[in-house]
Design a protein around this motif. Sequence first.
Motif, PDB file in Angstrom:
ATOM      1  N   LYS A  46       0.829  -1.206   0.000  1.00  0.00           N
ATOM      2  CA  LYS A  46       0.000   0.000   0.000  1.00  0.00           C
ATOM      3  C   LYS A  46       0.866   1.260   0.000  1.00  0.00           C
ATOM      4  N   ALA A  47       1.938   1.253   0.762  1.00  0.00           N
ATOM      5  CA  ALA A  47       2.816   2.428   0.823  1.00  0.00           C
ATOM      6  C   ALA A  47       3.420   2.724  -0.539  1.00  0.00           C
ATOM      7  N   PHE A  48       3.850   1.690  -1.243  1.00  0.00           N
ATOM      8  CA  PHE A  48       4.431   1.878  -2.571  1.00  0.00           C
ATOM      9  C   PHE A  48       3.371   2.229  -3.603  1.00  0.00           C
ATOM     10  N   GLU A  49       2.182   1.678  -3.438  1.00  0.00           N
ATOM     11  CA  GLU A  49       1.091   2.004  -4.363  1.00  0.00           C
ATOM     12  C   GLU A  49       0.792   3.500  -4.351  1.00  0.00           C
ATOM     13  N   ILE A  50       0.773   4.107  -3.185  1.00  0.00           N
ATOM     14  CA  ILE A  50       0.511   5.547  -3.064  1.00  0.00           C
ATOM     15  C   ILE A  50       1.574   6.346  -3.803  1.00  0.00           C
ATOM     16  N   ALA A  51       2.819   5.844  -3.799  1.00  0.00           N
ATOM     17  CA  ALA A  51       3.915   6.535  -4.494  1.00  0.00           C
ATOM     18  C   ALA A  51       3.984   6.164  -5.968  1.00  0.00           C
ATOM     19  N   GLY A  52       3.007   5.384  -6.444  1.00  0.00           N
ATOM     20  CA  GLY A  52       2.932   5.084  -7.868  1.00  0.00           C
ATOM     21  C   GLY A  52       3.638   3.826  -8.308  1.00  0.00           C
ATOM     22  N   TYR A  53       3.969   2.938  -7.362  1.00  0.00           N
ATOM     23  CA  TYR A  53       4.653   1.701  -7.703  1.00  0.00           C
ATOM     24  C   TYR A  53       3.696   0.524  -7.513  1.00  0.00           C
ATOM     25  N   GLY A  54       3.425  -0.199  -8.591  1.00  0.00           N
ATOM     26  CA  GLY A  54       2.522  -1.327  -8.526  1.00  0.00           C
ATOM     27  C   GLY A  54       3.120  -2.518  -7.804  1.00  0.00           C
ATOM     28  N   LYS A  55       2.259  -3.505  -7.515  1.00  0.00           N
ATOM     29  CA  LYS A  55       2.680  -4.694  -6.782  1.00  0.00           C
ATOM     30  C   LYS A  55       3.797  -5.424  -7.504  1.00  0.00           C
ATOM     31  N   GLU A  56       3.709  -5.462  -8.846  1.00  0.00           N
ATOM     32  CA  GLU A  56       4.713  -6.187  -9.616  1.00  0.00           C
ATOM     33  C   GLU A  56       6.085  -5.519  -9.523  1.00  0.00           C
ATOM     34  N   VAL A  57       6.086  -4.175  -9.430  1.00  0.00           N
ATOM     35  CA  VAL A  57       7.359  -3.448  -9.285  1.00  0.00           C
ATOM     36  C   VAL A  57       7.981  -3.749  -7.930  1.00  0.00           C
ATOM     37  N   VAL A  58       7.154  -3.744  -6.890  1.00  0.00           N
ATOM     38  CA  VAL A  58       7.642  -4.022  -5.541  1.00  0.00           C
ATOM     39  C   VAL A  58       8.195  -5.441  -5.469  1.00  0.00           C
ATOM     40  N   GLU A  59       7.479  -6.383  -6.083  1.00  0.00           N
ATOM     41  CA  GLU A  59       7.943  -7.774  -6.081  1.00  0.00           C
ATOM     42  C   GLU A  59       9.273  -7.907  -6.821  1.00  0.00           C
ATOM     43  N   ALA A  60       9.387  -7.202  -7.952  1.00  0.00           N
ATOM     44  CA  ALA A  60      10.604  -7.307  -8.757  1.00  0.00           C
ATOM     45  C   ALA A  60      11.802  -6.718  -8.026  1.00  0.00           C
ATOM     46  N   LYS A  61      11.602  -5.565  -7.365  1.00  0.00           N
ATOM     47  CA  LYS A  61      12.717  -4.874  -6.726  1.00  0.00           C
ATOM     48  C   LYS A  61      13.039  -5.419  -5.336  1.00  0.00           C
ATOM     49  N   PHE A  62      12.023  -5.788  -4.579  1.00  0.00           N
ATOM     50  CA  PHE A  62      12.229  -6.118  -3.166  1.00  0.00           C
ATOM     51  C   PHE A  62      11.650  -7.482  -2.809  1.00  0.00           C
ATOM     52  N   GLY A  63      11.585  -8.363  -3.819  1.00  0.00           N
ATOM     53  CA  GLY A  63      10.986  -9.671  -3.582  1.00  0.00           C
ATOM     54  C   GLY A  63      11.669 -10.461  -2.492  1.00  0.00           C
ATOM     55  N   GLY A  64      13.002 -10.372  -2.409  1.00  0.00           N
ATOM     56  CA  GLY A  64      13.727 -11.109  -1.391  1.00  0.00           C
ATOM     57  C   GLY A  64      13.313 -10.706   0.011  1.00  0.00           C
ATOM     58  N   MET A  65      13.185  -9.401   0.234  1.00  0.00           N
ATOM     59  CA  MET A  65      12.773  -8.930   1.553  1.00  0.00           C
ATOM     60  C   MET A  65      11.317  -9.302   1.841  1.00  0.00           C
TER      61      MET A  65
END
Length: 599
Positions: free
Chosen positions: A505-524
Amino acid sequence: MNAYRSHTCGQLRAASVGEQVTLSGWVHRKRDHGGLLFIDLRDHYGLTQLVVEPEAVFFSDVEKVRQESVVRISGEVIARTGDTINANLPTGEIEVRLSSFELLSAADDLPLPVFGEPDYPEDLRMTHRYLDLRRETLHQNIMLRSKVVGAIRRGMEERGFTDFQTPILTASSPEGARDFLVPSRLHPGQFYALPQAPQIFKQLIMVAGFDRYYQIAPCFRDEDARADRSAGEFYQLDLEMSFVERQDVFDAVGPVTHDVFAAFAGDKKVTAYPFPIIPFDESMLKYGSDKPDLRNPIEMQVVSDHFRGSGFKIFAQILDADPRHEIRAIPAPSGGSRAFCDRMNSWAQREGLPGMGYIIFDAEEAKGPLAKNIGPERAEAVRNQLGLKTGDAAFFLAGKPAEFLPVAAKARNVIADELGLSDKHQFAFCWIVDFPMYEWDEEHKKIEFGHNPFSMPQGGLKALEAASSDEDFLSIKAFQYDLVCNGYELGSGAIRNHRPDIMYKAFEIAGYGKEVVEAKFGGMLNAFRYGAPPHGGCALGVDRIVMLLADQANIREVTMFPMTQGAQDLLLKAPSEASESQLKELHIRIVPPISEKKG
């Protein structure tokens, strides 16, 4: 001790008189006093004066030896006469009369002197850094750095922290600066990144069940150098803790910071722990900065109401034009002279503002163009609000705070310095808390993270879901905090966002979709799905801490082998071109920069 020395050059005292000693070191300085030759011999530990008599068989050899040559000597420790004792030198009561002299390594003519502290160009100093490091002040600064790091380690371990090392070759970081990329030979076309900070790894250490981590961590950022920021690489005290709230982090790192500064501050005062806690909004209001120099007692205030609808049309119209506009006042105790006020107005113009209006308060009436236009009643109301008296003044800035606050913050410090109001004989600490979670990106016309994207928003998921407008988003605060000393950000940290649902949700507000978050920070995120403890921490800049304690204005003065302002190592010639065979192994071809087309 060994064949090269029985003592160091900082060891001999009056009690050593009559002893036969052997010393080795560098020829720091040489003097001829009526036939007698005197040499100041220097090593890591200090200086010892040597005396060579004309009848010595090696007298001519000593005459010819150049400064910074390395020699070994033997001789008898003798007492200096009363009028030749050097009270400023630990070995100043004695000297050594030479019985033997051996040249171990001859020095060529020096490109820069070691004796004294002249200011030489950066390129010369960095090219011959090994000579630069022989100079007394720089040598002492580097030793201070080592002692400070040792004190930090002891303080952290006394508080139950364990030193762990995190990888240097890693993935690209979300820290915000440019990465240094390292090509992979085994995986053509792919790159490692040097860590901008151990951020993700230290959070994973908490997920792995280790409770209190710390590290004196090397960090790498491809960003321009400043006086208080190294080019390329720096070191930080990095720490993380599980099952903690903000105050727990403060109570862990705050006392360590206080004790380190108290140990090396000399006769300067250090803010007693606990350090003051100042909300971000209050800091911006009073000081115009989230890095306030609290040695300066001046606090700005909003005085808009005294100018609204007043006879000073410029300010009145600015306030009417936009409800977000403000009039800020900077008090200037004892600054009530026309010459000083005009000088500050000219300073503001050099900083890019039209100027700074001012009011002078004297025994009869308020003076200056502003006072004349708003009238005595409003001027007196301003004086009462600011708590000023006869002989004082106040300066005023108007408009959108975000546009004038950078200059206002500078003006606050310039005014205090000019009027002698700042207590420079102290280290004044504070925590700045409650940073905005988001900020407005004017260039891209969108909401963006204000600070660390991994900070926990205050109010958690409910606060994020309840927000429905840009104004709502910009009002959300984060559990983000900075440690500030004397106007410098010494450290930054946060209680972390350890829940995937809140992170999405925090990233969504900043314009980053779920797939972007998964791609960049999937390990965490994957780690968080298997049970992540609430955790938080911070990182403090070691270089900046030592810079303040050494009373230096530039971080390179406390760094052993810094790069130049242009991010070059002139000593070992880095960066440099790679050979064709190296490039071939890495599957890399160099493409020259594309020149800008004219017209």
